[in-house]
Write a protein that holds these residues in place. Sequence first.
Motif, PDB file in Angstrom:
ATOM      1  N   THR A   1       0.869  -1.164   0.000  1.00  8.77           N
ATOM      2  CA  THR A   1       0.000   0.000   0.000  1.00  8.77           C
ATOM      3  C   THR A   1       0.910   1.219   0.000  1.00  8.77           C
ATOM      4  N   LEU A   2       1.022   1.852  -1.159  1.00  6.30           N
ATOM      5  CA  LEU A   2       2.040   2.879  -1.353  1.00  6.30           C
ATOM      6  C   LEU A   2       1.607   4.189  -0.720  1.00  6.30           C
ATOM      7  N   GLY A   3       2.469   4.739   0.103  1.00  7.97           N
ATOM      8  CA  GLY A   3       2.144   5.942   0.861  1.00  7.97           C
ATOM      9  C   GLY A   3       2.495   7.217   0.141  1.00  7.97           C
ATOM     10  N   ASP A   4       2.141   7.321  -1.122  1.00  3.77           N
ATOM     11  CA  ASP A   4       2.462   8.525  -1.888  1.00  3.77           C
ATOM     12  C   ASP A   4       1.379   8.737  -2.932  1.00  3.77           C
ATOM     13  N   ALA A   5       0.428   9.619  -2.619  1.00  4.87           N
ATOM     14  CA  ALA A   5      -0.695   9.859  -3.529  1.00  4.87           C
ATOM     15  C   ALA A   5      -0.241  10.450  -4.852  1.00  4.87           C
ATOM     16  N   SER A   6       0.955  11.065  -4.881  1.00  4.45           N
ATOM     17  CA  SER A   6       1.427  11.667  -6.139  1.00  4.45           C
ATOM     18  C   SER A   6       1.761  10.612  -7.188  1.00  4.45           C
ATOM     19  N   LEU A   7       1.801   9.357  -6.774  1.00  4.77           N
ATOM     20  CA  LEU A   7       2.092   8.288  -7.730  1.00  4.77           C
ATOM     21  C   LEU A   7       0.861   7.864  -8.527  1.00  4.77           C
ATOM     22  N   SER A   8      -0.286   8.392  -8.209  1.00  2.00           N
ATOM     23  CA  SER A   8      -1.490   8.024  -8.953  1.00  2.00           C
ATOM     24  C   SER A   8      -1.350   8.458 -10.413  1.00  2.00           C
ATOM     25  N   GLY A   9      -2.020   7.718 -11.282  1.00  2.00           N
ATOM     26  CA  GLY A   9      -1.968   8.038 -12.703  1.00  2.00           C
ATOM     27  C   GLY A   9      -1.738   6.806 -13.553  1.00  2.00           C
ATOM     28  N   GLY A  10      -1.466   7.027 -14.833  1.00  2.00           N
ATOM     29  CA  GLY A  10      -1.319   5.938 -15.781  1.00  2.00           C
ATOM     30  C   GLY A  10       0.132   5.507 -15.957  1.00  2.00           C
ATOM     31  N   TYR A  11       0.330   4.212 -16.141  1.00  2.00           N
ATOM     32  CA  TYR A  11       1.655   3.621 -16.323  1.00  2.00           C
ATOM     33  C   TYR A  11       1.585   2.490 -17.343  1.00  2.00           C
TER      34      TYR A  11
END
Length: 457
Positions: A415-425
Amino acid sequence: MNQTAASPAPPRAPLALDGPLTTRTVAGPRWARNLPVYEVNPDVYRFPKGAALREYEKQHLPVLKEMGVGFVWFMPLHPRGRKKGFGSPYAVRDYRDINPDLGTKDDFRRLVGRAHALGLRVLMDWVPNHTAWDNPMIETHPEFYAKNDKGEIVQAGPWADVAQLDYGKPGKWNRPLWDRMRDDMAFWVREFDVDGFRCDVAGRGGKVPVEFWRWLRPQLDAVRPVFLLAEADDAYLHPALDMTYSWNLPPVLWDVCAGRKPATAIDDELRKEAGTYPAGAIRMRFLDNHDWHGHADWGWGNGPAIDMRGGMPQVAPLMVLCTTLPGKPLLYNGQEMGFAKTDPPREAAERRRSPVWPFYRRLLELYRSRPAIFEGGFSKVASGQDDRIYAFVRRRGRERVLVAVNLSDRAQTATLGDASLSGGYRDWFGGRDVTLGATPSLDLEAWGYRVYVGRTR
């Protein structure tokens, strides 16, 4: 008497590197910045006598290029001493010749030319610390060698088959030896177009002073810019040499896999490196090399043996780390044939039939093609399972690469603790598009790994 309990230590800030060890200031020639290294031990291929260089040129170089290799590092190719020894490639009898058991100088010249035509670079293994006892310099230049109180030439360290060279000391340098070593190295750069050297026993393990390396480097670069790898982990060798071994990391990685240490121990090693090495210093990341290949634990034999029956599933996530952490990855001779210790195939095409060929092709393509990996910043990402999962993001400009590896034999959820990582990959190994939400999570199977490549908005 009442005792006041000590206050807990404040939590450490997440590890972030954006200078030292990220290679944003690229050491060495710019053409070297995204080239993975492959070490070649010609002896284990069992080519016909005198045919190794020809065979490697004709059939193996093209397949290594296809796999994604950048540097091809050949273990010493020089004639070998036999006096007091067994024919080790590191007992050099003549610095300006090729071992006839491997081929000729013309064979080597053609090999380098073919490598360059394919877009590969060639590193020679150079042994500046010592020579074979039957090297002619012992007779013609005994002043080049270290001597005991009786005036007898001494062996180098624990190796009875080699004689110790003497570079002198401050105020009394052995300049004729320096000149000779420079001229012999420059010979291969000038006459054979080699791209650099792996320098054996370059640091504290030997007797070659750093002043020699600092003196040598600009003179080699004046012939043509070269890449220099030190067989050492001494920070003081930078920037005279471009890359040093990260001897420190593999034992920690295996300890984590064995449950002896938490995955956060990797942070500790990276912090030590960041506090020790100058910006731009490249650390070579590896699990195996010719020194370690014979040991059961892929180390110096000083830890519990690892069960290798049926392969080693730990290798995949660990090689993902070796390729995506700040540094440059090394594959050892035959490592691409399976997730266990194996020798390389005599027939190059056999590599394509290896069950791990697709993995290594894709992994090396990642290093070669993504600037965020080979020269980007590094930020650790909390996973909620930091003792078992190691997660981080590499960034360069708008590009970002998210990496998460499960260093345990049980399935885990990050559970990654960095909301800035949201998005497409793009899932690099899965070949599919993925979207991470505001609270990103990843399900990782035992020894699983994910590499997602994306761009910031």
